[in-house]
Scaffold this motif. Sequence first.
Motif, PDB file in Angstrom:
ATOM      1  N   THR A  13       8.036  11.985  -9.231  1.00 26.26           N
ATOM      2  CA  THR A  13       7.353  10.979  -8.546  1.00 26.26           C
ATOM      3  C   THR A  13       6.074  10.777  -9.410  1.00 26.26           C
ATOM      4  O   THR A  13       5.102   9.649  -9.735  1.00 26.26           O
ATOM      5  CB  THR A  13       6.955  11.214  -7.083  1.00 26.26           C
ATOM      6  OG1 THR A  13       8.311  11.050  -6.328  1.00 26.26           O
ATOM      7  CG2 THR A  13       6.227   9.975  -6.338  1.00 26.26           C
ATOM      8  N   TRP A  14       5.283  12.043  -9.710  1.00 27.66           N
ATOM      9  CA  TRP A  14       3.995  11.895 -10.398  1.00 27.66           C
ATOM     10  C   TRP A  14       4.303  11.063 -11.765  1.00 27.66           C
ATOM     11  O   TRP A  14       3.417  10.685 -12.209  1.00 27.66           O
ATOM     12  CB  TRP A  14       3.603  13.288 -10.832  1.00 27.66           C
ATOM     13  CG  TRP A  14       2.766  13.591 -11.624  1.00 27.66           C
ATOM     14  CD1 TRP A  14       2.557  13.910 -12.875  1.00 27.66           C
ATOM     15  CD2 TRP A  14       1.125  13.220 -11.486  1.00 27.66           C
ATOM     16  NE1 TRP A  14       1.263  13.913 -13.453  1.00 27.66           N
ATOM     17  CE2 TRP A  14       0.460  13.650 -12.594  1.00 27.66           C
ATOM     18  CE3 TRP A  14       0.574  12.745 -10.069  1.00 27.66           C
ATOM     19  CZ2 TRP A  14      -0.776  13.472 -12.562  1.00 27.66           C
ATOM     20  CZ3 TRP A  14      -0.869  12.645 -10.465  1.00 27.66           C
ATOM     21  CH2 TRP A  14      -1.437  13.139 -11.804  1.00 27.66           C
ATOM     22  N   ASP A  17       3.817   7.049 -12.136  1.00 24.56           N
ATOM     23  CA  ASP A  17       2.273   6.136 -12.151  1.00 24.56           C
ATOM     24  C   ASP A  17       1.492   7.448 -12.255  1.00 24.56           C
ATOM     25  O   ASP A  17       0.107   6.843 -12.176  1.00 24.56           O
ATOM     26  CB  ASP A  17       2.316   5.238 -11.113  1.00 24.56           C
ATOM     27  CG  ASP A  17       2.065   5.613  -9.882  1.00 24.56           C
ATOM     28  OD1 ASP A  17       2.001   7.189  -9.555  1.00 24.56           O
ATOM     29  OD2 ASP A  17       2.234   5.003  -8.896  1.00 24.56           O
ATOM     30  N   SER A  19      -0.023   9.082 -10.261  1.00 25.23           N
ATOM     31  CA  SER A  19      -0.830   8.739  -8.925  1.00 25.23           C
ATOM     32  C   SER A  19      -1.021  10.154  -7.936  1.00 25.23           C
ATOM     33  O   SER A  19       0.078  10.454  -7.510  1.00 25.23           O
ATOM     34  CB  SER A  19      -0.535   7.347  -8.479  1.00 25.23           C
ATOM     35  OG  SER A  19      -1.264   7.378  -7.089  1.00 25.23           O
ATOM     36  N   LYS A  21      -2.224   9.877  -5.180  1.00 30.27           N
ATOM     37  CA  LYS A  21      -1.939   9.259  -4.025  1.00 30.27           C
ATOM     38  C   LYS A  21      -0.468   8.897  -3.776  1.00 30.27           C
ATOM     39  O   LYS A  21       0.100   9.452  -2.630  1.00 30.27           O
ATOM     40  CB  LYS A  21      -2.775   7.909  -3.746  1.00 30.27           C
ATOM     41  CG  LYS A  21      -2.636   7.070  -2.613  1.00 30.27           C
ATOM     42  CD  LYS A  21      -3.064   5.862  -2.523  1.00 30.27           C
ATOM     43  CE  LYS A  21      -2.938   4.895  -1.315  1.00 30.27           C
ATOM     44  NZ  LYS A  21      -3.835   3.738  -1.309  1.00 30.27           N
ATOM     45  N   HIS A  22       0.150   8.394  -4.491  1.00 29.24           N
ATOM     46  CA  HIS A  22       1.692   8.038  -4.352  1.00 29.24           C
ATOM     47  C   HIS A  22       2.614   9.519  -4.443  1.00 29.24           C
ATOM     48  O   HIS A  22       3.601   9.572  -3.573  1.00 29.24           O
ATOM     49  CB  HIS A  22       2.230   7.303  -5.532  1.00 29.24           C
ATOM     50  CG  HIS A  22       1.772   5.883  -5.509  1.00 29.24           C
ATOM     51  ND1 HIS A  22       1.387   4.958  -6.626  1.00 29.24           N
ATOM     52  CD2 HIS A  22       1.368   5.204  -4.506  1.00 29.24           C
ATOM     53  CE1 HIS A  22       0.930   3.900  -6.274  1.00 29.24           C
ATOM     54  NE2 HIS A  22       1.081   3.786  -5.099  1.00 29.24           N
ATOM     55  N   THR A  23       2.024  10.325  -5.095  1.00 28.44           N
ATOM     56  CA  THR A  23       2.791  11.818  -5.007  1.00 28.44           C
ATOM     57  C   THR A  23       2.508  12.371  -3.527  1.00 28.44           C
ATOM     58  O   THR A  23       3.579  12.722  -2.980  1.00 28.44           O
ATOM     59  CB  THR A  23       2.408  12.767  -6.063  1.00 28.44           C
ATOM     60  OG1 THR A  23       2.482  12.064  -7.379  1.00 28.44           O
ATOM     61  CG2 THR A  23       3.067  13.896  -6.086  1.00 28.44           C
ATOM     62  N   ILE A  25       1.889  10.546  -0.743  1.00 31.38           N
ATOM     63  CA  ILE A  25       2.585   9.943   0.265  1.00 31.38           C
ATOM     64  C   ILE A  25       4.277  10.203   0.118  1.00 31.38           C
ATOM     65  O   ILE A  25       4.827  10.456   1.310  1.00 31.38           O
ATOM     66  CB  ILE A  25       2.380   8.355  -0.024  1.00 31.38           C
ATOM     67  CG1 ILE A  25       1.026   7.889   0.170  1.00 31.38           C
ATOM     68  CG2 ILE A  25       3.724   7.435   0.583  1.00 31.38           C
ATOM     69  CD1 ILE A  25       0.804   6.502  -0.278  1.00 31.38           C
ATOM     70  N   ALA A  26       4.646  10.480  -1.018  1.00 31.95           N
ATOM     71  CA  ALA A  26       5.992  10.936  -1.075  1.00 31.95           C
ATOM     72  C   ALA A  26       6.124  12.189  -0.376  1.00 31.95           C
ATOM     73  O   ALA A  26       7.185  12.432   0.298  1.00 31.95           O
ATOM     74  CB  ALA A  26       6.522  11.066  -2.761  1.00 31.95           C
TER      75      ALA A  26
END
Length: 151
Positions: A13-14, A17, A19, A21-23, A25-26
Amino acid sequence: MAIFLLPAILIYTWHKDHSKKHTGIALVLILIVPIVSLLPFFINNPIGTMQSILFSANRSATGDFASPDIATTLSLTGLIARLPMIVLLALVYAAVWRKEIRIYGSALAIFIIFIGFNPVLFFQYLAWIIPFIPLAINEAASFDIRRQLSH
């Protein structure tokens, strides 16, 4: 078992992008189901729930197979018995970080390492790797095709 996949999924996940934040959230989305599932048991009996969870990590070698793993044969217990498995899992995570293997290949490798080095082995563990075999093969083949096209 899924706990061993978590680092690989977060690394993957990292890499998408870079991010935090996205990591994050995952991570939250992955942890919601186990937390919600365990919450009633934890509220009812927190000590019993924690002991039940930790039992998988420190139980004695038993299972459906007659042949013991190497750690049991050498009478190793605790962390020292799990050390080869931990080192191999760390190598898989490093390979995911270096983008040498992708998500399905890492899942297959993690399940195979778990099955090969876990002193507790049941027949159903073998079925866990089956879905990842064609997925990892397809992933590796498509990765090779893209790499050849880019050169």
